[in-house]
Design an enzyme around this catalytic site. Sequence first.
Site, PDB file in Angstrom:
ATOM      1  N   LYS A  99     -10.854  -5.008  19.046  1.00 59.63           N
ATOM      2  CA  LYS A  99      -9.423  -5.240  19.220  1.00 59.63           C
ATOM      3  C   LYS A  99      -8.917  -4.822  20.598  1.00 59.63           C
ATOM      4  O   LYS A  99      -7.709  -4.774  20.825  1.00 59.63           O
ATOM      5  CB  LYS A  99      -8.657  -4.525  18.101  1.00 59.63           C
ATOM      6  N   LYS A 124       9.828 -16.086 -10.893  1.00 58.46           N
ATOM      7  CA  LYS A 124       8.997 -15.008 -11.427  1.00 58.46           C
ATOM      8  C   LYS A 124       7.818 -15.571 -12.218  1.00 58.46           C
ATOM      9  O   LYS A 124       7.984 -16.458 -13.063  1.00 58.46           O
ATOM     10  CB  LYS A 124       9.844 -14.105 -12.324  1.00 58.46           C
ATOM     11  N   ASP A 149      -4.242  -6.945   4.868  1.00 56.18           N
ATOM     12  CA  ASP A 149      -5.217  -7.888   5.422  1.00 56.18           C
ATOM     13  C   ASP A 149      -5.067  -9.278   4.805  1.00 56.18           C
ATOM     14  O   ASP A 149      -5.415 -10.280   5.441  1.00 56.18           O
ATOM     15  CB  ASP A 149      -6.637  -7.380   5.182  1.00 56.18           C
ATOM     16  N   PHE A 174      -4.851   2.423  14.600  1.00 57.07           N
ATOM     17  CA  PHE A 174      -5.156   3.379  13.527  1.00 57.07           C
ATOM     18  C   PHE A 174      -6.186   2.746  12.596  1.00 57.07           C
ATOM     19  O   PHE A 174      -6.170   1.532  12.368  1.00 57.07           O
ATOM     20  CB  PHE A 174      -3.892   3.729  12.741  1.00 57.07           C
ATOM     21  N   LYS A 211     -13.706  -1.316  15.487  1.00 54.63           N
ATOM     22  CA  LYS A 211     -12.356  -1.843  15.707  1.00 54.63           C
ATOM     23  C   LYS A 211     -11.893  -1.590  17.139  1.00 54.63           C
ATOM     24  O   LYS A 211     -11.185  -2.407  17.727  1.00 54.63           O
ATOM     25  CB  LYS A 211     -11.371  -1.205  14.720  1.00 54.63           C
ATOM     26  N   ASN A 254       0.847  -1.192   0.000  1.00 49.36           N
ATOM     27  CA  ASN A 254       0.000   0.000   0.000  1.00 49.36           C
ATOM     28  C   ASN A 254       0.879   1.237   0.000  1.00 49.36           C
ATOM     29  O   ASN A 254       2.113   1.140  -0.057  1.00 49.36           O
ATOM     30  CB  ASN A 254      -0.956  -0.024   1.198  1.00 49.36           C
TER      31      ASN A 254
END
Length: 401
Positions: free
Chosen positions: A343, A289, A279, A325, A339, A210
């Site tokens: 959590k 490859k 995730d 976060f 969350k 990301n």
Amino acid sequence: MDLTGREIVLGVTGGIAAYKSAEIVSRLRHLGANVHVIMTKNATEFVSPLTFQTLSANQVVTDTFAAPEYWNVEHVALAKLAEVFVIAPATANILAKMANGIADDMLSTTVLATKAPILTAPAMNTGMWTAEATEQNVKTLKERGVLMIGPESGILACGDEGAGRMSEPEAIVEEICRILKRKQDFAGKKLLVTAGATRERLDPVRFITNDSSGKMGFAIAEAARDRGAEVTVIRGSVTAEIPAGIRMIPVESAQDLYDAMMKEAPGQDIIIQAAAVSDYRPAEQKDKKIKKVNGGNLMLELTENPDVAKAIGEKKKPGQILVGFAAETDNVEKNAQSKLKKKNLDMIVANDVTKPGAGFNVDTNIAALITADGIVEQPLQTKRQLAEKILDKILEIRNRI
């Protein structure tokens, strides 16, 4: 800033910029500081010790073996006395000594013994500043937490043009004030931060990741370091500059992060999970490859990664504070509150990454600090400013435990 009663030790080394250090002493004295000057032998060839003695109203130390003014081991006394230890100008020679633990005169001996924040203002010829040895010494010192201001670029005393000129006294004094203004309200606390992006490999040359740069996590780590915490950062892939003076544990995948967190988390007082964790990961990682198939689609099967934050929450110790976060694109607060409970977090920092100035790979952020007691909206601000707000909120939570 009023510096009345603050104790500052100023080391002056042998460079032409030594004359500027007299102004540093003068400015600090006008702010009320008590300044103690240590000069190297070479520095006395540029400026008389009497100049600094007159400006500081304190005896100037130049000789390791001179009889001390008071019955103290002088270098130990000054090392303990200093609230900030400044070296300006800092020549290539003193930087090399500091980097390698050499203590062969009064200044190098005292700075080696001090536990105070150290600020150096390098000043030297451009060739010396860019020399590989100096660059390595500077890197070593920064990794140990030594602070640096400058050098600036311009026409040098030798006639060369480039980097190597000492920063102006006004800027150096401003930096000293900034250091002295630091709150030490996290002193004695162990704080763990995660930062950056995880990478999930498809094959030896490709991965899923990301846009996280690590800037938010590093801002928190720097702020906590400056407020006295013993900071550890577990970092994935980052593009932000890695902060100095902080223990770093590099990881790549979400599983790597999970393993590192399981090892490190039990010994921490505060855990702030700012990393952007994948995730999912490929169900199979190819050892060669993956080749393109002309005219065909490539189908990837993904499997769920371990939920690191949830696992840490399940093993939460009494008195330990956990902060998460939530980077969201819709239903930001609702998703974040879910969350928070699931959590076992004490706080979650939620932000809408679609908003301009918020989210990944920018220097600013917009967020909501969400706890069981409510939501505090944070407008557009720098990530360092937000980091300070997060730490302030953590102190509020600690006071309620």
